[in-house]
Design a protein around this motif. Structure first.
Motif, PDB file in Angstrom:
ATOM      1  N   PRO A 117     -10.634   3.863  14.755  1.00 17.91           N
ATOM      2  CA  PRO A 117     -10.998   2.626  14.068  1.00 17.91           C
ATOM      3  C   PRO A 117     -10.653   2.633  12.585  1.00 17.91           C
ATOM      4  CG  PRO A 117     -12.948   3.957  14.495  1.00 17.91           C
ATOM      5  CD  PRO A 117     -11.811   4.639  15.178  1.00 17.91           C
ATOM      6  N   GLY A 118     -10.347   3.787  12.020  1.00 13.94           N
ATOM      7  CA  GLY A 118     -10.017   3.879  10.606  1.00 13.94           C
ATOM      8  C   GLY A 118      -8.694   3.224  10.271  1.00 13.94           C
ATOM      9  N   ARG A 119      -8.394   3.209   8.976  1.00 10.01           N
ATOM     10  CA  ARG A 119      -7.241   2.451   8.481  1.00 10.01           C
ATOM     11  C   ARG A 119      -5.913   3.188   8.599  1.00 10.01           C
ATOM     12  NH1 ARG A 119      -9.749   2.022   2.652  1.00 10.01           N
ATOM     13  NH2 ARG A 119     -10.602   3.993   3.434  1.00 10.01           N
ATOM     14  N   TYR A 120      -5.929   4.508   8.762  1.00 10.44           N
ATOM     15  CA  TYR A 120      -4.714   5.286   8.531  1.00 10.44           C
ATOM     16  C   TYR A 120      -4.260   6.067   9.756  1.00 10.44           C
ATOM     17  CZ  TYR A 120      -6.319   4.573   3.705  1.00 10.44           C
ATOM     18  OH  TYR A 120      -6.755   4.027   2.529  1.00 10.44           O
ATOM     19  N   VAL A 121      -2.933   6.285   9.807  1.00 10.84           N
ATOM     20  CA  VAL A 121      -2.320   7.305  10.656  1.00 10.84           C
ATOM     21  C   VAL A 121      -1.398   8.113   9.762  1.00 10.84           C
ATOM     22  CG1 VAL A 121      -0.686   7.778  12.515  1.00 10.84           C
ATOM     23  CG2 VAL A 121      -2.496   6.083  12.856  1.00 10.84           C
ATOM     24  N   ARG A 175      16.392   8.315   8.246  1.00 13.33           N
ATOM     25  CA  ARG A 175      16.568   7.447   9.416  1.00 13.33           C
ATOM     26  C   ARG A 175      15.321   7.480  10.297  1.00 13.33           C
ATOM     27  NH1 ARG A 175      21.014   9.042  14.012  1.00 13.33           N
ATOM     28  NH2 ARG A 175      20.523   7.446  15.580  1.00 13.33           N
ATOM     29  N   PHE A 176      14.793   8.665  10.513  1.00 18.63           N
ATOM     30  CA  PHE A 176      13.608   8.810  11.355  1.00 18.63           C
ATOM     31  C   PHE A 176      12.416   8.076  10.750  1.00 18.63           C
ATOM     32  CE2 PHE A 176       9.681  11.014  12.466  1.00 18.63           C
ATOM     33  CZ  PHE A 176       9.752  11.049  13.850  1.00 18.63           C
ATOM     34  N   MET A 177      12.163   8.316   9.465  1.00 21.91           N
ATOM     35  CA  MET A 177      11.018   7.680   8.828  1.00 21.91           C
ATOM     36  C   MET A 177      11.166   6.163   8.773  1.00 21.91           C
ATOM     37  SD  MET A 177       8.578   9.674   8.269  1.00 21.91           S
ATOM     38  CE  MET A 177       8.118  11.393   8.071  1.00 21.91           C
ATOM     39  N   ASP A 178      12.385   5.680   8.601  1.00 23.89           N
ATOM     40  CA  ASP A 178      12.609   4.233   8.594  1.00 23.89           C
ATOM     41  C   ASP A 178      12.273   3.608   9.941  1.00 23.89           C
ATOM     42  OD1 ASP A 178      13.403   4.232   5.968  1.00 23.89           O
ATOM     43  OD2 ASP A 178      15.551   4.031   6.362  1.00 23.89           O
ATOM     44  N   ARG A 179      12.439   4.358  11.025  1.00 26.22           N
ATOM     45  CA  ARG A 179      12.148   3.820  12.358  1.00 26.22           C
ATOM     46  C   ARG A 179      10.697   4.017  12.775  1.00 26.22           C
ATOM     47  NH1 ARG A 179      16.553   4.683  17.049  1.00 26.22           N
ATOM     48  NH2 ARG A 179      14.926   3.396  18.053  1.00 26.22           N
ATOM     49  N   VAL A 180      10.062   5.067  12.288  1.00 29.29           N
ATOM     50  CA  VAL A 180       8.722   5.403  12.771  1.00 29.29           C
ATOM     51  C   VAL A 180       7.619   4.740  11.943  1.00 29.29           C
ATOM     52  CG1 VAL A 180       7.097   7.317  13.127  1.00 29.29           C
ATOM     53  CG2 VAL A 180       9.482   7.530  13.872  1.00 29.29           C
ATOM     54  N   GLN A 181       7.830   4.596  10.636  1.00 30.04           N
ATOM     55  CA  GLN A 181       6.791   3.964   9.822  1.00 30.04           C
ATOM     56  C   GLN A 181       6.412   2.566  10.323  1.00 30.04           C
ATOM     57  OE1 GLN A 181       6.669   4.912   5.342  1.00 30.04           O
ATOM     58  NE2 GLN A 181       8.845   5.113   5.880  1.00 30.04           N
ATOM     59  N   PRO A 182       7.373   1.729  10.734  1.00 27.68           N
ATOM     60  CA  PRO A 182       6.988   0.400  11.237  1.00 27.68           C
ATOM     61  C   PRO A 182       6.125   0.458  12.503  1.00 27.68           C
ATOM     62  CG  PRO A 182       9.296   0.412  10.591  1.00 27.68           C
ATOM     63  CD  PRO A 182       8.839   1.829  10.547  1.00 27.68           C
ATOM     64  N   LEU A 183       6.216   1.554  13.267  1.00 26.29           N
ATOM     65  CA  LEU A 183       5.358   1.677  14.446  1.00 26.29           C
ATOM     66  C   LEU A 183       3.888   1.754  14.051  1.00 26.29           C
ATOM     67  CD1 LEU A 183       7.394   4.334  16.492  1.00 26.29           C
ATOM     68  CD2 LEU A 183       7.446   1.829  16.725  1.00 26.29           C
ATOM     69  N   VAL A 184       3.612   2.422  12.940  1.00 26.02           N
ATOM     70  CA  VAL A 184       2.232   2.529  12.463  1.00 26.02           C
ATOM     71  C   VAL A 184       1.700   1.134  12.122  1.00 26.02           C
ATOM     72  CG1 VAL A 184       0.753   3.517  10.677  1.00 26.02           C
ATOM     73  CG2 VAL A 184       2.615   4.886  11.643  1.00 26.02           C
ATOM     74  N   ALA A 185       2.509   0.344  11.423  1.00 22.51           N
ATOM     75  CA  ALA A 185       2.105  -1.021  11.095  1.00 22.51           C
ATOM     76  C   ALA A 185       1.943  -1.877  12.351  1.00 22.51           C
ATOM     77  CB  ALA A 185       3.122  -1.650  10.145  1.00 22.51           C
ATOM     78  N   ARG A 186       2.806  -1.663  13.332  1.00 17.97           N
ATOM     79  CA  ARG A 186       2.733  -2.438  14.572  1.00 17.97           C
ATOM     80  C   ARG A 186       1.376  -2.289  15.225  1.00 17.97           C
ATOM     81  NH1 ARG A 186       7.039  -0.954  19.111  1.00 17.97           N
ATOM     82  NH2 ARG A 186       8.424  -1.808  17.502  1.00 17.97           N
TER      83      ARG A 186
END
Length: 533
Positions: free
Chosen positions: A329-333, A350-361
């Motif tokens: 339930p917290g705000r962060y991953v 390249r990896f971070m550019d693709r994976v960071q948006p998953l956290v926001a999703r």
């Protein structure tokens, strides 16, 4: 020799009075005089140091007649019940929790300039009032109240007392919103009860973030339904070849629930693209060559990497983040991102550019170790700085540039607040790659000015990580954490003007008897004037 036959009328009256007093319990004939009650703990003797203290008046004494009164919603009643549960074993008093009452200890919510976690404590002869705008503020006020009572109040059997609380007014609120501690459960696995014990210790010093390092080369510690071998196989090991272990989803929910009851937010970390050998060993398809390596039980770093070019890698990242976010339930991953030495820099970006948006999703905000600033930190992401005084100028400049461009920082300098560093060459357990970190050095730095070129407004807070290569028991955790954890908590909570080593070491020394009463196994640093046991 002068002889007396009988007693005079005056003597008879005195003896009669003494007998009446003795019968009432006020005097024990033939016993030594009662020792004077110890003075109450001064309002400014607590850790972390409060914002302001105005002493004066008659102390309040907790007695068998004391009640705990609550004014607010059900959450306030729960905090009152928690306080009663803390105080009943040692005092032996009933301490009923009621919605109304006069005197005693009052917990109340009200509007005011307290902030999200601040509070006011007022004590006098008639009672103690804890006031805050939020339940979190009241909970922190309770921790202050604990420290204002004698250390024996922490014991689980009835103690003698008396239970006095110094008179006056204490105003308090935190300097930083993020005040964290990290526990590495990947190198060595710690059970749910062990994590709960650490949570209770963190709460006493107003820590509000519990960062759990859930995966690394040596172990994967959280069940993932869509990738079950991560836990069943990747979790079945640890440093040195032990049995390891993992948290079921029910286990993890219980940790999250318990942390929330102590007003800590859980920050789960799945480290990637490096520190991933446990995942690579569990699923061959995550490796570029399709061959799973053996499980790893050593302590070297930087040799593993997810295969950035494979679709399976991003399916894996999506599934893990989705399931973890649903549990949290917290705000962060926390995505880790450190020591990815086996990943080419272009592939790392390249990896971070693709994976960071998953956290926001999945509704969360990214945290990453400060190497994330060498890629493109997502909007709102936090970078956790873990460098040392000797970290290269270019790397520090990269972090500072990201901070000026809007990336907020959590400060965890390894040669200051990495709790797994040895205190001295002769102490153990611990490591020393970042240097030897005695209590003074751990405390003697200012988060607001620590990194050149970083605006003070970019610093979100402080976190004290504890890596577990050399510890596998609660006693080992405590020896490394205490007393340095208390200093990290003060750096995160107290105003910079209150940071003073000469005063702090005396306040810290006063915590020793409390830790003894709580059964905390701590390092009695010669830099601190501990009272004799």
């Amino acid at each position: 020799m002068r002889r007396h036959h009988g007693t005079t009328p005056r003597t008879a009256r005195v003896l009669g009075s003494l007998l009446l007093i003795a019968a009432a319990g006020g005097l024990t004939l033939g016993a030594a005089p009662a020792a004077r009650a110890a003075a109450p703990v001064p309002l400014d003797r607590i850790v972390p140091a409060p914002v302001s203290v105005t002493p004066g008046g008659t102390p309040y004494r907790v007695t068998r007649a004391t009640g705990i009164h609550v004014d607010g919603p059900a959450e306030v009643h729960r905090i009152g019940t928690y306080l009663a549960g803390l105080l009943r074993p040692a005092t032996g008093y009933p301490l009923p929790v009621t919605d109304h009452g006069d005197g005693g200890i009052l917990l109340r919510l009200t509007q005011g300039d307290y902030g999200a976690e601040g509070y006011r404590l007022h004590s006098g002869a008639d009672g103690v009032t804890l006031t805050a705008r939020t339940p979190a503020g009241l909970f922190h006020a309770v921790q202050t109240l604990r420290q204002l009572l004698p250390a024996a109040v922490e014991r689980t059997t009835v103690q003698r007392g008396p239970w006095q609380i110094a008179a006056g007014t204490l105003q308090d609120r935190p300097r930083y919103a993020y005040r964290g501690a990290m526990l590495d459960v990947a190198r060595h696995f710690f059970t749910v009860p062990q994590v709960k014990r650490y949570i209770d210790q963190l709460a006493l010093y107003k820590i509000n973030e519990l960062h759990l390092h859930l995966s690394d080369d040596q172990g994967w510690r959280i069940a993932v339904d869509s990738w079950p071998r991560l836990a069943s196989y990747g979790g079945a090991g640890e440093v040195g070849g032990g049995r390891g272990g993992h948290y079921t989803k029910a286990d993890y929910r219980e940790i999250v629930r318990y942390a929330a009851s102590r007003y800590l937010e859980v920050v789960p970390e799945i480290d990637m693209p490096g520190h991933t050998n446990a995942a690579l060993a569990s699923y061959a398809k995550l490796n570029c060559d399709g061959v799973a390596p053996p499980r790893y039980t050593g302590t070297q770093v930087g040799f593993s990497s997810l295969c950035v070019s494979k679709k399976a890698t991003y399916d894996f990242a999506d599934d893990v983040i989705r399931e973890l976010a649903a549990l949290t339930p917290g705000r962060y991953v926390h995505l880790g991102g450190d020591e990815a030495h086996s990943t080419a820099h272009a592939d790392y970006v390249r990896f971070m550019d693709r994976v960071q948006p998953l956290v926001a999703r999945y509704g969360k905000t990214v945290i990453g170790w400060h190497q994330l600033t060498g890629a493109h930190p997502a909007k709102g992401a936090l970078a956790q700085y873990w460098g040392v005084d000797g970290t290269g100028a270019a790397e520090k400049a990269q972090v500072a540039a990201a901070a000026r461009n809007g990336t907020h920082l959590i400060l965890s300098p390894a040669d200051r607040v990495y709790l797994d560093m040895k205190y001295t060459a002769r102490t153990g357990p611990g490591t020393k790659w970042a240097g030897l970190v005695e209590v003074h050095r751990s405390y003697d730095w200012n988060p607001g000015t620590y990194l050149a070129g970083v605006p003070a407004s970019a610093v979100r807070g402080v976190e004290a990580p504890l890596w577990s290569e050399t510890v596998k028991t609660s006693a080992g955790i405590e020896y490394l954490a205490f007393p340095r954890l208390a200093g990290a908590a003060e750096l995160g909570w107290s105003p910079a003007a209150r940071h003073d080593w000469s005063a702090y070491r005396k306040r810290l020394a006063a915590q020793g008897p409390r830790w003894d009463a709580l059964g905390i196994h701590y390092y009695r640093s010669p830099q601190v004037p501990w009272p004799a046991r």
